[in-house]
Design a protein around this motif. Structure first.
Motif, PDB file in Angstrom:
ATOM      1  N   ALA A 221       1.038  -1.072   0.028  1.00 37.15           N
ATOM      2  CA  ALA A 221      -0.184   0.179   0.049  1.00 37.15           C
ATOM      3  C   ALA A 221       0.800   1.256   0.084  1.00 37.15           C
ATOM      4  O   ALA A 221       0.593   2.211  -0.681  1.00 37.15           O
ATOM      5  N   VAL A 222       1.982   1.153   0.612  1.00 40.51           N
ATOM      6  CA  VAL A 222       2.726   2.362   0.704  1.00 40.51           C
ATOM      7  C   VAL A 222       3.513   2.656  -0.733  1.00 40.51           C
ATOM      8  O   VAL A 222       3.421   3.954  -1.329  1.00 40.51           O
ATOM      9  N   LEU A 223       3.485   1.611  -1.482  1.00 39.25           N
ATOM     10  CA  LEU A 223       4.224   1.629  -2.896  1.00 39.25           C
ATOM     11  C   LEU A 223       3.220   2.065  -3.959  1.00 39.25           C
ATOM     12  O   LEU A 223       3.475   2.904  -4.839  1.00 39.25           O
ATOM     13  N   THR A 224       1.908   1.524  -3.702  1.00 38.21           N
ATOM     14  CA  THR A 224       1.039   1.830  -4.798  1.00 38.21           C
ATOM     15  C   THR A 224      -0.294   2.432  -4.345  1.00 38.21           C
ATOM     16  O   THR A 224      -0.891   2.365  -5.172  1.00 38.21           O
ATOM     17  N   LEU A 225      -0.516   2.623  -3.350  1.00 38.24           N
ATOM     18  CA  LEU A 225      -1.790   3.265  -2.946  1.00 38.24           C
ATOM     19  C   LEU A 225      -1.876   4.341  -2.016  1.00 38.24           C
ATOM     20  O   LEU A 225      -1.951   4.514  -0.696  1.00 38.24           O
ATOM     21  N   PRO A 226      -1.320   5.464  -2.623  1.00 37.37           N
ATOM     22  CA  PRO A 226      -1.309   6.788  -1.714  1.00 37.37           C
ATOM     23  C   PRO A 226      -2.356   7.280  -0.800  1.00 37.37           C
ATOM     24  O   PRO A 226      -2.413   7.981  -0.041  1.00 37.37           O
ATOM     25  N   GLU A 227      -3.609   6.900  -1.357  1.00 38.43           N
ATOM     26  CA  GLU A 227      -4.819   7.298  -0.847  1.00 38.43           C
ATOM     27  C   GLU A 227      -4.892   6.365   0.725  1.00 38.43           C
ATOM     28  O   GLU A 227      -5.913   6.549   1.443  1.00 38.43           O
ATOM     29  N   THR A 228      -4.122   5.411   0.805  1.00 37.38           N
ATOM     30  CA  THR A 228      -4.266   4.651   2.205  1.00 37.38           C
ATOM     31  C   THR A 228      -3.369   5.357   3.202  1.00 37.38           C
ATOM     32  O   THR A 228      -3.196   4.344   4.315  1.00 37.38           O
ATOM     33  N   HIS A 229      -2.508   6.249   2.960  1.00 37.28           N
ATOM     34  CA  HIS A 229      -1.290   6.709   3.871  1.00 37.28           C
ATOM     35  C   HIS A 229      -1.727   7.167   5.006  1.00 37.28           C
ATOM     36  O   HIS A 229      -0.929   6.992   5.884  1.00 37.28           O
ATOM     37  N   PHE A 230      -2.784   7.808   5.272  1.00 37.28           N
ATOM     38  CA  PHE A 230      -3.289   8.399   6.313  1.00 37.28           C
ATOM     39  C   PHE A 230      -1.939   9.327   7.231  1.00 37.28           C
ATOM     40  O   PHE A 230      -1.343  10.070   6.498  1.00 37.28           O
ATOM     41  N   ASP A 231      -2.027   8.892   8.439  1.00 37.44           N
ATOM     42  CA  ASP A 231      -0.959   9.525   9.137  1.00 37.44           C
ATOM     43  C   ASP A 231       0.320   9.044   9.340  1.00 37.44           C
ATOM     44  O   ASP A 231       1.293   9.563   9.917  1.00 37.44           O
ATOM     45  N   LEU A 232       0.320   7.723   9.157  1.00 37.69           N
ATOM     46  CA  LEU A 232       1.398   6.864   9.313  1.00 37.69           C
ATOM     47  C   LEU A 232       1.442   5.609   8.507  1.00 37.69           C
ATOM     48  O   LEU A 232       0.420   5.106   8.133  1.00 37.69           O
ATOM     49  N   VAL A 233       2.637   5.116   8.041  1.00 34.47           N
ATOM     50  CA  VAL A 233       2.897   4.106   7.249  1.00 34.47           C
ATOM     51  C   VAL A 233       3.625   2.979   7.816  1.00 34.47           C
ATOM     52  O   VAL A 233       4.588   3.299   8.658  1.00 34.47           O
ATOM     53  N   ARG A 234       3.329   1.707   7.410  1.00 27.52           N
ATOM     54  CA  ARG A 234       3.880   0.669   8.191  1.00 27.52           C
ATOM     55  C   ARG A 234       4.951  -0.346   7.015  1.00 27.52           C
ATOM     56  O   ARG A 234       4.199  -1.411   6.998  1.00 27.52           O
TER      57      ARG A 234
END
Length: 397
Positions: A221-234
């Protein structure tokens, strides 16, 4: 290049070289993918086999402000003063079972994930006797079907957490979830889970939860789904330079570099006649007169037995293949008449710069995923850390 106390010239049966400059570069690349989000470096399972504490330190040096772990023991080890992780770096733990070390985690300031009422009850009981309020993150099951609170049970969990917060024994610091199929481009569950996550976080916030962070984005999701990044990525596996899915692209496609290289010293090179059986069960028989090389690694070291007859190795500049069964401590490669000296390097996998196989090549040979290949390399294989210096030292260009 810097290296741990194990000398590069020391004689080792095998080694897993961990390039911390590559890890720092991967963290910077991933941070650029989500510039508006904080970065949690996931170091569960001993840093996916790379070493949790050295990798956590390297990730923090490259800008990570959170460390993610699975078990309480992992979190407490990262939080221990001797780990060298700065106190202002937050540590989160998400895999709890009844009777866990709740109070120890609370007093260490660890963010504790809660998925159900039993966990909240055990946590609040411990928090009442602790020296500080608990930091709690509520996990929503948005469709993965593993850990996390079901939508039907969410109001009860949120309400109970807020009641404990009003009592002053905990603070709800986060709302989070995990994708099931983010590594499968276009899978309908991705949009469904994202919608459910927005609904569940909106409900919690409407009830009065004021989270520091909301997060759902794993490596794909970090690599391909920017709409999922919210406040923090894992990011997990991507931080170690491995693509979360060949369907999404290779490591190089994403600007990532594999961090682990596994090598061994040939233990024996010998000539054998044609028709000679090799290893248990004689599943490989030499087609003619040849030379065999003995690689002193086996499934006891984490080399998958399922890759018998297929696992690739670079020896003397050429790709070889595991001939016959991979045993507990060793396997054989057919050298085709070549005669490298005993002690010559056999490269099982690495970044691929020298033409060597990669962890993904071994995954294909074993019918699994590259995550498993690196994570299963056992403690019997010494980790040798190179390029340990902070960002800005040679090797970080």
């Amino acid at each position: 290049m810097t290296e741990t106390a194990t000398s590069r010239t020391a004689t080792l049966r095998a080694r897993a070289e961990i390039d911390l400059a590559a890890l720092r570069a991967n963290v910077r690349t991933l941070r650029e993918k989500a510039p508006g989000a904080a970065f949690m470096a996931v170091v569960k399972a001993d840093g996916y086999g790379h070493g949790a504490i050295p990798c956590a330190r390297a990730a923090v040096a490259a800008g990570a402000t959170w460390i993610g772990t699975a078990t309480p023991e992992e979190a407490l080890a990262v939080r221990a003063p001797e780990s060298g992780i700065p106190a202002d770096v937050r540590v989160m733990c998400w895999l709890w079972t009844p009777g866990g070390p709740w109070r120890e985690a609370v007093e260490a300031g660890i963010d504790i994930s809660v998925s159900g009422m039993w966990a909240l009850r055990e946590l609040t009981d411990a928090a009442r006797t602790a020296t500080r309020p608990a930091r709690v993150q509520l996990k929503a099951d948005t469709g993965l079907g593993r850990n996390g609170c079901q939508p039907a049970d969410w109001p009860e969990l949120v309400g109970a957490a807020l009641a404990a917060e009003r009592e002053g024994i905990l603070r709800v610091t986060g709302l989070w979830s995990h994708f099931a199929c983010a590594d499968e481009p276009g899978h309908p569950s991705i949009a469904a889970q994202l919608t459910r996550f927005r609904e569940m976080t909106a409900y919690a916030e409407a009830q009065g939860v004021r989270p520091e962070v909301r997060h759902i984005a794993n490596s794909p999701a970090v690599l391909t789904l920017p709409e999922t990044h919210f406040d923090l990525v894992r990011p997990g596996i991507a931080m170690y330079g491995i693509s979360p899915s060949p369907e999404l692209g290779t490591s190089a496609d994403f600007g990532l570099r594999p961090v682990m290289t596994v090598t061994a010293s040939l233990a024996l090179v010998k000539e054998v006649p044609g028709g000679h059986g090799v290893s248990y069960g004689h599943h490989y028989v030499t087609p003619g007169e040849t030379t065999l090389g003995l690689v002193p690694l086996g499934y006891g070291d984490g080399i998958p037995r399922h890759a018998s007859g297929a696992g690739p190795v670079l020896v003397d500049g050429k790709w070889r293949t595991a001939a016959g069964r991979i045993a507990m401590d060793q396997f054989v490669v057919d050298l085709g008449g070549d005669t490298p000296e005993p002690g010559s390097e056999a490269v099982l996998f690495g970044p691929g710069d020298r033409g060597e196989p990669t962890a993904e090549d071994w995954a294909q040979a074993a019918g699994t995923i590259a995550y498993e290949i690196v994570t299963r390399i056992s403690s019997r294989v010494p980790r040798v850390y190179v390029n340990e210096g902070p960002v800005g030292q040679p090797g970080d260009e």
